[in-house]
Structure formats: C-alpha cells, structure tokens
Design a protein around this motif. Structure first.
Motif, short mmCIF file in Angstrom:
data_model
loop_
_atom_site.label_atom_id
_atom_site.label_comp_id
_atom_site.label_asym_id
_atom_site.label_seq_id
_atom_site.Cartn_x
_atom_site.Cartn_y
_atom_site.Cartn_z
N GLY A 257 1.20 -3.78 5.57
CA GLY A 257 0.01 -3.51 5.34
C GLY A 257 -0.79 -2.34 5.63
N SER A 258 0.45 -1.42 5.38
CA SER A 258 -0.38 0.08 6.50
C SER A 258 -1.10 0.54 5.62
CB SER A 258 0.52 0.89 7.30
OG SER A 258 1.60 1.05 5.97
N SER A 259 -1.66 0.38 4.42
CA SER A 259 -2.14 1.29 3.85
C SER A 259 -3.44 1.17 3.52
CB SER A 259 -1.43 1.52 2.10
OG SER A 259 -1.30 0.42 1.65
N ASP B 295 4.68 -1.60 4.12
CA ASP B 295 3.60 -1.73 3.29
C ASP B 295 5.27 -0.87 1.55
OD1 ASP B 295 0.90 -0.80 3.04
OD2 ASP B 295 2.01 0.96 1.82
N ALA C 283 4.39 3.23 4.94
CA ALA C 283 4.84 2.85 6.04
C ALA C 283 6.21 4.00 6.91
CB ALA C 283 5.58 1.44 6.14
N GLY D 106 -3.88 -5.91 1.99
CA GLY D 106 -3.06 -5.16 1.29
C GLY D 106 -3.68 -5.11 -0.07
#
Length: 323
Positions: A7-9, A32, A38, A68
């Motif tokens: 969940g890089s965002s 992500d 991602a 996320g």
C-alpha cells in the motif's frame, strides 16, 4: 526480519519505510493497487517491486504491513489472516466498525498476530508514566488531555487520498482520522468502562462533508477525566500541527508537546526533560516493539481489539452528537 509494505500510496508509507529501516528490517517488496505508484515508490527507494498481491501470500515474508483504501483493505486483510501471516494493519482499515469487527473475530478464530500502529502509545509522556506506575510512584490518574489538530482537509487531496474526507469511505472526519489516537490513549489508561460525558463535533471553519473539529469529554469508573480534541483547523498545510499529550496523576504530571516533553513528580520535587521522539518518527518505536514481539511470539502491544474498541467509542460519540 522480512517485511512487505503493501500500500505504497498510503500517506504513512514513507514513515513506515523509515521505521522498518530504523529497525534493521529487510524490505522484501513494495506493492500497491496502483502498480505505477508502487513502481515509482520502489524505484525511488531501490526496493523490490511486487505487482501481484497473490505472490505475497504464496511466498510470504515474516510480516505484511497492509495499508490502503478502506473498501479493499478488509478483503486483503482477511486473506493475510487466513494465510497465517503476521499482519500490521494500518488505519483506516475499513469504512465501518462492523467490517473491522468481522476482521477482529476472524483474527481471534485463527489466533492471528494483528498489530495496529497507533504510535503515540510509545510517546515519551506515556512511556515515562508507565515506568512510574511500575515503580509504584504514579498514583491514581486525575485527568488527561490528548490533542491532535492538523492542517485543513485539503491536505489529503494534495496527498492523492481525497477519500479520507469522504464520510462514506473514511467513516468520519477529524475525530475518526486523528482523534482515534487520543481515544486509544484514553482507553489504554482508563480504569474500567470509559463513558461519554460531553461531545462537540462540528464544522467550524471548513464547510466540508466531515467535521473539522471534535472535542470529547470522557470519564472512567474511577472518576478520572479524559479530554480528546482533534481537528483540521491548524493554519498550515505543512506536516504536524498542534499536538499535546498530558497525563496528570496523584504524584506526576507529564506533558508531551511533540518537540519537547517534561515529567514533574511530587515525591522527589523533580521536573525533568524527557527524551524526545517526534510524532512522525514514533512509528520507529512502534515498529521496533512490534517486530520484537513477533520474534518473541508475544501478542502485539496494540491489537485489532484495541482498534475496534476505539472505533466503537467514536461511533458512540458521533451518535451522541447526532451525526
């Protein structure tokens, strides 16, 4: 210990990456829902990219940190729990307490390790108070105040997560998003049941769909008073804002302003400065504790049960305020 950041965002992703690095953990991959996000995140930090979430489950790391959109996190969390993989579950993990409670029940059935990063549990005032309590020097709590007021709600749109202030998705405004830290702090320090004495939840400046300011007054079975304040009313778009964690007991007063903290004790007449850990870097302390507990096969300090308890109290506050 190997960890996947899934969940890089999420707006806390950089903080969690910093925390993992500070603990010496190996980043086994970045994922992500937005594959391009991602990819950019992984490239920027020279980390492995994972495109397919299923591959995380088939070749699991020691722990998955899942973050996320609340509409998709519950199903992914369920898959992680059912696969028997330890989980760090970032908030908001669901749009409603009911969906979160279902995950709690599933975790209980599987005896799963599910930790929730609420890093102010590791702030200097709280940890110093716990030391005093262990020494038998704290005495009964008289009152506490937990204030977290950040910049305007537009900051989430600027971070690419405008859904945070959509009540149908985020489940509320400043109280749900920021106030949960104070509510969790109150629950962790309370004796017995924590009841609502007064609630104010309003749009005082920003006429948005969610509240920009909330104030709760709570009392526990021992008569200790807890005030929780949360808002989007700090006049800056920069990170941080108006922060104060205050604990007052029979023998101690502890105040944490984020950039400095003090502890006064009546029995020895001392007033001392406490070691500083900025709110943004308390994720390091939270991550270190979580990984240590995993290694020792001990339960998490802050569990999904704690998360559900805080969400339920926030639900009661919204209901009392007629929102």
């Amino acid at each position: 210990m190997k960890i996947v950041l899934a969940g890089s965002s999420h707006w806390h992703a950089e903080m969690h990456l910093d925390a993992a690095h500070a603990c010496g953990a190996e980043i086994a991959g970045i994922w992500d829902e937005d594959a391009e996000h991602a990819r950019a995140f992984a490239t920027r930090h020279h980390l492995p990219l994972i495109i397919d979430f299923a591959k995380i489950l088939s070749s699991p790391p020691d722990v998955i940190l899942l973050m996320g959109h609340p509409s998709t996190v519950p199903a992914r969390a369920r898959a992680v729990i059912e696969a028997g993989i330890p989980l760090i579950l970032e908030k908001p993990a669901a749009s409603s307490t009911g969906a979160l409670a279902a995950l709690r029940d599933l975790a209980g059935q599987h005896q799963a390790f599910v930790s929730v990063p609420l890093p102010n549990r590791f702030g200097p005032a709280v940890t110093a108070f716990e030391r005093l309590r262990q020494q038998g020097r704290a005495g009964a709590i008289a009152h506490c105040q937990f204030r977290l007021v950040n910049g305007p709600p537009q900051r989430y749109a600027a971070d690419g997560v405008a859904w945070v202030v959509d009540p149908a998705i985020g489940g509320g405004g400043a109280l749900r998003n920021l106030g949960i830290h104070g509510v969790d702090a109150a629950l962790s320090l309370a004796t017995g049941r924590l009841g609502l004495k007064a609630v104010s939840i309003e749009n005082r400046i920003h006429r948005a769909a969610v509240e920009d300011h909330a104030l709760l007054v709570l009392e526990d079975d021992a008569g200790a008073l807890f005030v929780v304040e949360a808002g989007y009313t700090f006049a800056s778009m920069r990170p941080g804002g108006d922060f104060e964690w205050r604990i007052a007991s029979e023998n101690a007063t502890l105040i944490d302003y984020g950039e400095r903290a003090i502890c006064a004790t009546l029995d020895d007449g001392a007033i001392v400065d406490l070691p500083i850990e900025l709110p943004a870097t308390r994720y390091r302390l939270c991550m270190s504790d979580t990984l240590d507990r995993l290694a020792r096969k001990a339960p998490p300090a802050i569990s999904i049960d704690d998360y559900v308890a805080a969400m339920s109290l926030i639900d009661a506050a919204y209901e009392k305020a007629g929102r």
